[in-house]
Structures are given as structure tokens and as C-alpha cells.
Design an enzyme around this catalytic site. Structure first.
Site, PDB file in Angstrom:
ATOM      1  N   HIS A 491       2.009 -13.932 113.476  1.00  0.00           N
ATOM      2  CA  HIS A 491       3.238 -13.644 112.737  1.00  0.00           C
ATOM      3  C   HIS A 491       3.243 -12.234 112.148  1.00  0.00           C
ATOM      4  CE1 HIS A 491       7.033 -14.732 111.306  1.00  0.00           C
ATOM      5  NE2 HIS A 491       6.755 -15.806 110.589  1.00  0.00           N
ATOM      6  N   ASP A 495       7.997 -12.001 115.056  1.00  0.00           N
ATOM      7  CA  ASP A 495       8.850 -12.719 114.112  1.00  0.00           C
ATOM      8  C   ASP A 495       9.265 -14.062 114.685  1.00  0.00           C
ATOM      9  OD1 ASP A 495       8.745 -10.622 112.284  1.00  0.00           O
ATOM     10  OD2 ASP A 495      10.462  -9.601 113.204  1.00  0.00           O
TER      11      ASP A 495
END
Length: 520
Positions: A491, A495
Site C-alpha cells: 500500500h 493505492d
């Protein structure tokens, strides 16, 4: 003074751990003689001496982590020249022919007799060497010695067993004689071509016959025909650990020889239940007696370390979707015979998933990127890692430039890498450079899982079992072959929108494979 520094460790490897020093401070070393061994996440690196001399300082001790070009040790080149002559003089002065010359003159008969007996024995001593361990394997651990110093051995009789990251290797005796010395006890890590022990083949060989005859005379009657075949040493060791006798194991080897796999398939006899509840200490002792403690192999240690590092380093998150496999299965059933006839390889599901991922990675390039410090490195190519389970652990061989290859080329390469993985013949080059990975837990029956990233990659796709489920299609309930997909991603660089878009594009390409042909 000559400095010994950490050499180049390989692609994307910036540090290593000092595993073993073969020399200590004060030892004389020759040029290219091995000084120490470094371990990285991927390979083991041997560090040779750059010049002859005396090792005067060890800067990085065993267990320390060192970076590229870090100082490991210092060699005094000038000190190396002096002891050489002195040592030769000492050897010459201590040579039996000079030191014992007066004694030999006083007792010529005895000296001649001793020389004729001892000199050939020394001359005929045979060193037991580590055999070739296999492609890309440079070291092994001595697992078990089946003989002790002083034991009489026959030629080709099994002496010990070595374990590597991939296979077990049995070491036979190179000659008949007496095992005079064990240089690498059980538990020692040895390199390819290293010395394991010494066999005295002189007087020991002549003593072998009477000793063997005496042993044969005192032995019990010969065992039954079922035990005439020598079982694999690794199988004997495992039978002893599990409390099994050869009569309880069905051998699958030649002439009924019991192999390690046969013992693994055989359950140990269950202990009789305790007649009455025992005190807590007695229960703990009984539980301990039924436990088995096995040292992790080097491959398993590396897998454990890298997976834990991935969890600790990356901000890992997993998102899920499901795909209707009807389109892929229909297309595969329609063309699989023609495909195999033309390309000489079966048409599986992996090529569809590889091509679908390559297609999605073009739209979401951050899933095919990696973080290097404060930079993001985007890869304008796809080296597709394909996770493969083997008896020794999980490995990830790489299909290079998968985005430029056809379905047939991908299927052929996956099949070849799978065979090499099964046989333990994968090289480090086969497993380096991957940019994205596919893991197929469905072959083992997994319905849903969250795969762990393969650092430094930023994405891994988990495939699962194809299972028929009722689905609502255009207002009607129909049965369709469905598969859950799981994308684990870093992450920090990917995204949520990018991860979901990637999975949706993979789903669309698999549910309508014609999109791959039209690049849609």
C-alpha cells in the site's frame, strides 16, 4: 597489508551475514584460499584470499551483518614470506630419514621392516571428499555418520549422509580400509570438494579381512530374505526416530529397498494409553517423548526469514474479487487438442492468467514497480514469477519477458521450470529478477487465501480452486464455475483504486478471453 572486503553479492542484494570463518587470526593463507563464507537471502558467497600472507585481523565476526565493500579482514603480506622457509626447515629437520638415521644404522633390519610397513600405509591413505552436490548448490550439512573412527569399511560402503537445501546426498567409501579420522562431525557445514574424513588403506586394509571374519563368526544367524537388501541410510535414521522397524515399512526401492519417502508414508505405532492420570510433570515428560525436533533446512530458514521481512517491511493489504471461468474453460476445451498437437505442450490455465496479468499491469504499472529507498522503480517489462511447491519448500521460478511471449511459449516455460523445481535443479538465475508473482493455491484445494508479497515486488495474485456456485445471471440463478482471486499489494506504492482496477481488468480478460486478442 591487504584488505579483504565484501564482494558483489548479486542483483538487488545489498548486505550479507558472515556465516563461517575457515581461518583464524595468525593462520597463514595462500592466494585464492577460502577465508570465509557469507550468506544472503538468495545465495551463499565464498570469499577467497586476495594475496598470500598471515591473517592478522578479523573485523567482521561470525553472525555479523555486513554491507557491500565492507572490510572483513586484513592480511599481512610480508609476514607470509618468513614462515615459509622456516616451516620447510622444520619439516626437513624433522624428516624421519634424517632424524632417525643413526637409529636406522644401528638397527638396519628393524628400520627396514618398519619402513616397509608404515610408509605404504601413509602413502595409501585416502581422503573422503564432499561429492558434487548439484547445480547451484555449494554447501551441505553433515547429517549422520554411519561409521566411527577405527571401524573397518569396505569400498562403496556408505559412510555418511549430507543434507543440502534441495536434496540428501549419500557418501560411499572411496576405498577399503579403516576409518582413521572424521574431519567433519555431524552438524558441520561443508563446501563442495571439502574433506570429510580419512581412510587408512594400508595395514588397516589387511586387518579388514580378519576383523570382518571374526565379526561374521560372532554374529547371529543371517536375517531373512526381506532384510538382505540394504535400506537407505536416511530411511534407517527416520525409522529410528519414529520407532519403526523395517518389517513395519513397505519398501518401494529396487529389490524392496526402504526409502525415506516410504518411512514418511508409514505412521508410527501409537503408544498404549496411560492406565491412570499422571502428575503434571510426568505428563509433560510423556508429551516430550512423543515430540519430534527437526532442524530447519537452509531453504526453509530463508523462506521463513523473507516472508517475515515482507510482513514487517511492506504495508501489505489484500483485496478480493471473483471470476466466472466459463469463457476460459470453453475456449480451452475447444482448442486444447489442436493446441497440444501443434505446440507439443498442454494448454493449461496459467498462460491465461499470466497474459491477463500482463494486460492489467500495462494499465496499472505501479503493481509492477518496486520501492528503492525514496525512489519508485517502474519496470517496463514483466518477469512473471510462478510460485511452485516442492517437497523441500516453496520456490518462485521466473518466466522472463512474459508480456512478449505467446500462450504456447509461456506454457512450455512453466512446464520446464516446474520439472526443474521438482527435481531440485533450479539455478539462482531461474529465480531472480521477478517483477510480479502468481501463486496457485487452488491446486491444493484452497478456496480463499491472502498471499504474502515476494520482496521487493509490490504485487502478488493468488489463484484458488474452481468451484461451481449458484450465480444470478440476467435475473436467473445459474450454476457457474467460479474462482476467488486475491491481490496482495504494497500500500506504500499501490493505492486501493489501482489494486481494484487491476483485479477488475484481470477478471474482464478471463471472463471474455477475446479481450486479450483485441487488447481491450
Amino acid at each position: 597489508m591487504a584488505e579483504i572486503r565484501v564482494p558483489t553479492l548479486g542483483e538487488s542484494v545489498s548486505e550479507a551475514t558472515v556465516a563461517t570463518w575457515f581461518k583464524k587470526v595468525g593462520d597463514a593463507v595462500a592466494v585464492d584460499e577460502m577465508l570465509c563464507e557469507l550468506e544472503t537471502d538468495k545465495v551463499t558467497v565464498e570469499v577467497p584470499a586476495t594475496s598470500a600472507g598471515v591473517l592478522t585481523e578479523i573485523v567482521a565476526k561470525e553472525g555479523e551483518t555486513v554491507g557491500l565493500d565492507a572490510l572483513l579482514a586484513v592480511i599481512d603480506e610480508k609476514a607470509g614470506a618468513k614462515p615459509a622457509g622456516g616451516e620447510k626447515a622444520k619439516v626437513a629437520a624433522a624428516h624421519p630419514t634424517d632424524a632417525e638415521a643413526p637409529k636406522a644404522a644401528a638397527e638396519p633390519g628393524k628400520a627396514a621392516s618398519e619402513e616397509s610397513e608404515s610408509a605404504p600405509a601413509n602413502a595409501r591413505s585416502v581422503e573422503i571428499m564432499v561429492p558434487t552436490l548439484g547445480e547451484s548448490v555449494s554447501e551441505a550439512t553433515v547429517s549422520t555418520w554411519f561409521k566411527n573412527p577405527g571401524d573397518v569399511v569396505a569400498q562403496d560402503e556408505l559412510l555418511c549422509e549430507l543434507e543440502t537445501d534441495k536434496v540428501s546426498v549419500e557418501v560411499p567409501s572411496p576405498a577399503a580400509g579403516v576409518l582413521s579420522e572424521i574431519l567433519a562431525p555431524a552438524g558441520t557445514t561443508v563446501s563442495a570438494g571439502g574433506k570429510l574424513g580419512v581412510i587408512g588403506a594400508g595395514s588397516g586394509a589387511s586387518a579388514a579381512a580378519p576383523v570382518a571374519a571374526t565379526a561374521a563368526a560372532t554374529q547371529a544367524p543371517a536375517p531373512s530374505a526381506a532384510h538382505d537388501v540394504e535400506d537407505a541410510p536416511s530411511a534407517k535414521k527416520l525409522m529410528a526416530e519414529k520407532g519403526l522397524s523395517p518389517d513395519q515399512v513397505a519398501g518401494s526401492g529396487r529389490d524392496g529397498r526402504i526409502m525415506k519417502e516410504d518411512v514418511l508414508r508409514t505412521e508410527a505405532p501409537k503408544p498404549a494409553p496411560a492406565p491412570a492420570p499422571a502428575p503434571r510433570a510426568a505428563v509433560a515428560a510423556e508429551d516430550a517423548s512423543r515430540e519430534e525436533r527437526v532442524k530447519m533446512t537452509r531453504l526453509r530458514q530463508t523462506i521463513a526469514r523473507r516472508l517475515k521481512e515482507a510482513q514487517n517491511t511492506a504495508a501489505m493489504l489484500t483485496t478480493y474479487n471473483e471470476v466466472d471461468m466459463t469463457g476460459v474453460m470453453d475456449l480451452r476445451n475447444e482448442y486444447k487438442e489442436l493446441f497440444e498437437k501443434k505446440h507439443k505442450v498442454k494448454l493449461g490455465f496459467m498462460s491465461f492468467f499470466a497474459k491477463a496479468c500482463c494486460h492489467a499491469l500495462k494499465e496499472v504499472p505501479e503493481v509492477n514497480a518496486e520501492i528503492d529507498g525514496t525512489d519508485i522503480v517502474y519496470k517496463h517489462f514483466v518477469h512473471m514469477g510462478v510460485a511452485v511447491g516442492t517437497p523441500t519448500g516453496l520456490v518462485v521460478p521466473v518466466v522472463r519477458d512474459a508480456d512478449q511471449k505467446s500462450f504456447a511459449a509461456i506454457e512450455k516455460e512453466i512446464a520446464e521450470l516446474g520439472l526443474k523445481a521438482r527435481d531440485g535443479k533450479l539455478s539462482m538465475a531461474d529465480m531472480q529478477g521477478g517483477t510480479f508473482t502468481i501463486s496457485n493455491g487452488g491446486v491444493y484445494g484452497s478456496l480463499m487465501s491472502s498471499p504474502i508479497l515476494n520482496p521487493p515486488q509490490s504485487g502478488i495474485l493468488g489463484m484458488h480452486k474452481i468451484q461451481e456456485r449458484p450465480m444470478a445471471i440476467k435475473g436467473q440463478v445459474v450454476i457457474r464455475p467460479m474462482m476467488y482471486l486475491a491481490l496482495s499489494y504494497d500500500h506504500r506504492i499501490v493505492d486501493g483504486k489501482g489494486a481494484v482496477t487491476f483485479l477488475v481488468r484481470v477478471k474482464e480478460a478471463l471472463e471474455d478471453p477475446r479481450r486479450l486478442l483485441m487488447d481491450l
